[in-house]
Design a protein around this motif. Structure first.
Motif, PDB file in Angstrom:
ATOM      1  N   LEU A  23       0.765  -1.030  -0.239  1.00  0.00           N
ATOM      2  CA  LEU A  23       0.096   0.057  -0.171  1.00  0.00           C
ATOM      3  C   LEU A  23       0.981   1.306  -0.239  1.00  0.00           C
ATOM      4  CD1 LEU A  23      -2.544  -0.914   2.603  1.00  0.00           C
ATOM      5  CD2 LEU A  23      -2.770  -1.261   0.114  1.00  0.00           C
ATOM      6  N   GLY A  24       2.135   1.107  -0.021  1.00  0.00           N
ATOM      7  CA  GLY A  24       3.054   2.282  -0.009  1.00  0.00           C
ATOM      8  C   GLY A  24       2.971   3.097   1.378  1.00  0.00           C
ATOM      9  N   LEU A  25       2.776   2.446   2.660  1.00  0.00           N
ATOM     10  CA  LEU A  25       2.627   3.275   3.509  1.00  0.00           C
ATOM     11  C   LEU A  25       3.908   3.099   4.581  1.00  0.00           C
ATOM     12  CD1 LEU A  25      -0.951   1.809   4.764  1.00  0.00           C
ATOM     13  CD2 LEU A  25      -0.620   4.091   3.558  1.00  0.00           C
ATOM     14  N   MET A  26       4.853   2.574   4.269  1.00  0.00           N
ATOM     15  CA  MET A  26       5.955   2.358   5.137  1.00  0.00           C
ATOM     16  C   MET A  26       6.654   3.730   5.333  1.00  0.00           C
ATOM     17  SD  MET A  26       5.814  -0.506   6.369  1.00  0.00           S
ATOM     18  CE  MET A  26       4.024  -0.668   6.262  1.00  0.00           C
ATOM     19  N   LYS A  27       6.561   4.674   4.246  1.00  0.00           N
ATOM     20  CA  LYS A  27       7.216   5.966   4.396  1.00  0.00           C
ATOM     21  C   LYS A  27       6.579   6.877   5.610  1.00  0.00           C
ATOM     22  CE  LYS A  27       4.957   8.158   0.365  1.00  0.00           C
ATOM     23  NZ  LYS A  27       5.402   8.950  -0.862  1.00  0.00           N
ATOM     24  N   TYR A  28       5.230   6.607   5.533  1.00  0.00           N
ATOM     25  CA  TYR A  28       4.434   7.197   6.620  1.00  0.00           C
ATOM     26  C   TYR A  28       4.634   6.751   8.043  1.00  0.00           C
ATOM     27  CZ  TYR A  28       2.516   8.816   2.205  1.00  0.00           C
ATOM     28  OH  TYR A  28       2.262   9.425   1.093  1.00  0.00           O
ATOM     29  N   PHE A  29       4.933   5.522   8.296  1.00  0.00           N
ATOM     30  CA  PHE A  29       5.205   4.760   9.674  1.00  0.00           C
ATOM     31  C   PHE A  29       6.676   5.491   9.858  1.00  0.00           C
ATOM     32  CE2 PHE A  29       1.701   1.727   8.721  1.00  0.00           C
ATOM     33  CZ  PHE A  29       1.410   1.653   9.683  1.00  0.00           C
ATOM     34  N   ALA A  30       7.432   5.416   9.020  1.00  0.00           N
ATOM     35  CA  ALA A  30       8.910   6.273   9.194  1.00  0.00           C
ATOM     36  C   ALA A  30       8.816   7.570   9.740  1.00  0.00           C
ATOM     37  CB  ALA A  30       9.836   5.910   7.993  1.00  0.00           C
ATOM     38  N   ARG A  31       7.891   8.239   8.861  1.00  0.00           N
ATOM     39  CA  ARG A  31       7.688   9.701   9.246  1.00  0.00           C
ATOM     40  C   ARG A  31       7.191   9.669  10.980  1.00  0.00           C
ATOM     41  NH1 ARG A  31       3.065  13.269   6.337  1.00  0.00           N
ATOM     42  NH2 ARG A  31       4.283  12.807   4.312  1.00  0.00           N
ATOM     43  N   ALA A  32       6.161   8.990  11.153  1.00  0.00           N
ATOM     44  CA  ALA A  32       5.760   8.984  12.333  1.00  0.00           C
ATOM     45  C   ALA A  32       6.955   8.580  13.458  1.00  0.00           C
ATOM     46  CB  ALA A  32       4.710   8.146  12.668  1.00  0.00           C
ATOM     47  N   ALA A  33       7.591   7.583  13.206  1.00  0.00           N
ATOM     48  CA  ALA A  33       8.839   7.093  13.946  1.00  0.00           C
ATOM     49  C   ALA A  33       9.759   8.138  14.228  1.00  0.00           C
ATOM     50  CB  ALA A  33       9.230   5.867  13.143  1.00  0.00           C
ATOM     51  N   VAL A  34      10.097   8.886  13.126  1.00  0.00           N
ATOM     52  CA  VAL A  34      11.035  10.033  13.238  1.00  0.00           C
ATOM     53  C   VAL A  34      10.523  10.888  14.212  1.00  0.00           C
ATOM     54  CG1 VAL A  34      12.203  12.039  11.842  1.00  0.00           C
ATOM     55  CG2 VAL A  34      11.948   9.687  11.164  1.00  0.00           C
ATOM     56  N   CYS A  39      15.993   6.790  16.153  1.00  0.00           N
ATOM     57  CA  CYS A  39      17.330   7.411  15.796  1.00  0.00           C
ATOM     58  C   CYS A  39      17.696   6.871  14.442  1.00  0.00           C
ATOM     59  CB  CYS A  39      18.324   7.138  17.050  1.00  0.00           C
ATOM     60  SG  CYS A  39      18.816   5.410  17.007  1.00  0.00           S
ATOM     61  N   GLY A  40      16.808   5.780  14.110  1.00  0.00           N
ATOM     62  CA  GLY A  40      17.087   5.031  12.757  1.00  0.00           C
ATOM     63  C   GLY A  40      15.832   4.083  12.267  1.00  0.00           C
ATOM     64  N   ILE A  41      15.916   3.513  11.243  1.00  0.00           N
ATOM     65  CA  ILE A  41      14.699   2.882  10.672  1.00  0.00           C
ATOM     66  C   ILE A  41      15.366   1.511   9.869  1.00  0.00           C
ATOM     67  CG2 ILE A  41      12.882   2.729   8.691  1.00  0.00           C
ATOM     68  CD1 ILE A  41      12.431   4.880  10.984  1.00  0.00           C
ATOM     69  N   ARG A  42      14.341   0.392  10.213  1.00  0.00           N
ATOM     70  CA  ARG A  42      15.055  -0.802   9.634  1.00  0.00           C
ATOM     71  C   ARG A  42      13.699  -0.964   8.756  1.00  0.00           C
ATOM     72  NH1 ARG A  42      17.718  -6.129  10.950  1.00  0.00           N
ATOM     73  NH2 ARG A  42      16.165  -7.801   9.806  1.00  0.00           N
TER      74      ARG A  42
END
Length: 225
Positions: A23-34, A39-42
């Motif tokens: 669904l192309g959502l992982m970048k938004y999960f990363a945005r929320a994590a940041v 301090c990093g993303i896997r």
């Protein structure tokens, strides 16, 4: 200096078969994590890594999960997956560092050498399940040694996670390497205990970025009310 900073690394993945896959959502999960202080993303797959890079310049641990019929190794199992990661700009490449046979006769040693010879400025993380694998990874010169596969191999299945004693053993045995804890962390008290073992950083995935698993956990608890 290590490319990964000390702190919390959030795993943003949705593999095939999961509700959020494709669904192309992982970048938004990363945005929320940041935004929350990661301090990093896997991340899994070169495409997700490229998408996440548009959201953050935090270091990314890259993997490619791919299943081959002749092997149980599926986290960056061959040179093909390594090449995809070398081309997508992640700072760290994580490899299944178990001693199990890999697809096509590939070896862990050959993959490490391939990455080192690539000319790319990347570090390497070993996803391990037991001490023998961690010791082997140490001898091969991995930059990071992680507990990622603890409890996920046939010979460690049933181990209670987080395995604090295992993490302490890794920290004591390899003081000149960065030990990364990963697996089974759902509560803040568990995280505090993990940090007390002396690990360098912690990766958390399901309890942050898998809404279905989080919901299911609460739904099961509701049945006891």
């Amino acid at each position: 200096m290590a490319k990964l900073n000390r702190g919390l690394i959030v795993s943003c993945q949705a593999v095939e078969g999961e509700v959020l896959h494709g669904l192309g959502l992982m970048k938004y999960f990363a945005r929320a994590a940041v935004a929350g202080g990661a301090c990093g993303i896997r991340a899994n797959t070169a495409q997700d890594i490229r998408d996440i890079r548009t959201e953050t310049d935090l270091p990314i641990i890259g993997i490619v999960k791919r299943v081959y019929d002749d092997s149980d190794v599926y986290i960056t199992p061959t040179r093909n997956e390594v090449r995809e990661l070398l081309d997508c700009g992640c700072e760290v490449i994580a490899l299944d560092a178990t001693l199990r046979a890999r697809h096509g006769g590939e070896t862990l040693e050959s993959l490490v050498q391939y990455i080192r010879d690539s000319g790319k400025d990347v570090e390497i993380m070993a996803d391990c399940s037991d001490f023998e694998e961690a010791e082997h990874a140490y001898k091969l010169g991995f930059d990071y040694i992680g507990s990622t596969l603890r409890g996920y191999t046939p010979y460690t299945k049933g181990v209670q996670l987080p395995d604090y004693a295992f993490l302490e053993k890794l920290v004591r045995a390899f003081p000149d390497r960065h030990i990364i804890a990963e697996g089974g962390i759902w509560e803040r008290e568990q995280l505090r205990k993990v940090c007390a073992t002396g690990v360098y950083a912690v990766v958390i995935g399901s309890s942050i970025t898998r809404p279905k698993d989080i919901t299911q956990r609460f739904a099961e608890a509701m049945q006891l009310c």
